[in-house]
Design a protein around this motif. Structure first.
Motif, PDB file in Angstrom:
ATOM      1  N   GLY A 127       0.811  -1.213   0.000  1.00  0.00           N
ATOM      2  CA  GLY A 127       0.000   0.000   0.000  1.00  0.00           C
ATOM      3  C   GLY A 127       0.841   1.259   0.000  1.00  0.00           C
ATOM      4  N   CYS A 151       0.939   3.922  -3.114  1.00  0.00           N
ATOM      5  CA  CYS A 151       0.535   5.319  -2.903  1.00  0.00           C
ATOM      6  C   CYS A 151       1.672   6.274  -3.249  1.00  0.00           C
ATOM      7  CB  CYS A 151       0.099   5.519  -1.454  1.00  0.00           C
ATOM      8  SG  CYS A 151      -1.509   4.794  -1.064  1.00  0.00           S
ATOM      9  N   TRP A 162      -6.284   3.498  -3.859  1.00  0.00           N
ATOM     10  CA  TRP A 162      -5.259   2.502  -3.507  1.00  0.00           C
ATOM     11  C   TRP A 162      -5.079   2.435  -1.985  1.00  0.00           C
ATOM     12  CZ3 TRP A 162      -2.303  -0.363  -7.109  1.00  0.00           C
ATOM     13  CH2 TRP A 162      -1.267  -1.130  -6.558  1.00  0.00           C
ATOM     14  N   ALA A 163      -5.042   3.618  -1.354  1.00  0.00           N
ATOM     15  CA  ALA A 163      -4.882   3.656   0.102  1.00  0.00           C
ATOM     16  C   ALA A 163      -6.072   2.991   0.787  1.00  0.00           C
ATOM     17  CB  ALA A 163      -4.733   5.102   0.570  1.00  0.00           C
ATOM     18  N   SER A 188      -5.833  -0.731   0.390  1.00  0.00           N
ATOM     19  CA  SER A 188      -4.762  -1.280   1.228  1.00  0.00           C
ATOM     20  C   SER A 188      -5.208  -1.378   2.682  1.00  0.00           C
ATOM     21  CB  SER A 188      -3.510  -0.397   1.118  1.00  0.00           C
ATOM     22  OG  SER A 188      -3.039  -0.361  -0.218  1.00  0.00           O
TER      23      SER A 188
END
Length: 217
Positions: free
Chosen positions: A11, A15, A201-202, A205
């Motif tokens: 993650g 990022c 994406w964060a 994750s």
């Protein structure tokens, strides 16, 4: 805790890459804005004789006669862009975008252009047509502009001038001056996209880390 290390690293790295791409696009935005400002300054500068111009968008002046058939380019549903060759008094034959006229039926002939000497003030540009220059019919109607093809068709040098003033004026024709407004500048939008993907994406994750922790329990 070791089980969350891989998704955590995954993650963070993802990022970092996505955010760096967004920052890069913001830097590209600053660069593009400076380029556009320079182009606008060049367009607005004092014109020089065509023979002395070198840079694209440079303002130029030329005198000569409009020769050969005019080409009609599809500009909009109500207007056509007229392009023709001009034989200059300096002995050159160059391509000039004369401007817009009201659209006419496809089968009609191109508009008649004045005979005799004309004085043109405009800007050097490099037209690029997608897929080359497409000839639609026998009335010199075309769908795209590509400099090499235009030069061959008109028997002229691959030099393209967009007129902003023509003397004497041509009845029914409106010059279409060059400006930087039509030059794409989408870097801000690209930056927002990269930052948005980084946010997603964060979130993914964090969701994966939470699932990993719950699975451990």
């Amino acid at each position: 805790m070791r089980r969350i290390i891989p998704p955590l690293i995954f993650g963070i790295l993802g990022c970092a890459v996505l955010i760096s791409l967004g920052v890069w696009q913001l830097r590209r935005l600053e660069w593009k804005e400076s380029v556009l400002a320079e182009i606008e300054m060049r367009i607005a500068s004092a014109p020089v004789p065509l023979e002395e111009a070198e840079a694209e968008y440079a303002p130029v002046t030329l005198s000569g006669e409009i020769t050969g058939p005019a080409l009609r380019f599809i500009y909009s549903g109500t207007e056509e862009d007229i392009v023709a060759a001009v034989q200059t008094e300096a002995g050159r034959r160059v391509i000039v975008d004369l401007g817009l006229v009201p659209a006419r039926p496809m089968a009609s002939a191109p508009p008649e252009l004045p005979e005799g000497r004309v004085e043109i003030t405009g800007n050097l540009v490099m037209p690029v047509g997608r897929g080359g220059t497409l000839h639609l019919d026998q009335s010199n109607a075309w769908a795209a502009r590509e400099l090499g093809n235009l030069a061959e068709v008109l028997g002229a040098e691959p030099v393209f001038v967009v007129a902003r003033q023509i003397e004497p004026t041509i009845p029914g024709l409106t010059p279409l001056p060059v400006s930087a407004e039509g030059i794409p500048n989408n870097h801000f939008g690209y930056a927002i996209q990269w930052f948005g993907i980084a946010l997603v994406w964060a979130g993914m994750s964090l969701y994966l880390i939470r699932r990993t922790l719950r699975a451990k329990d």
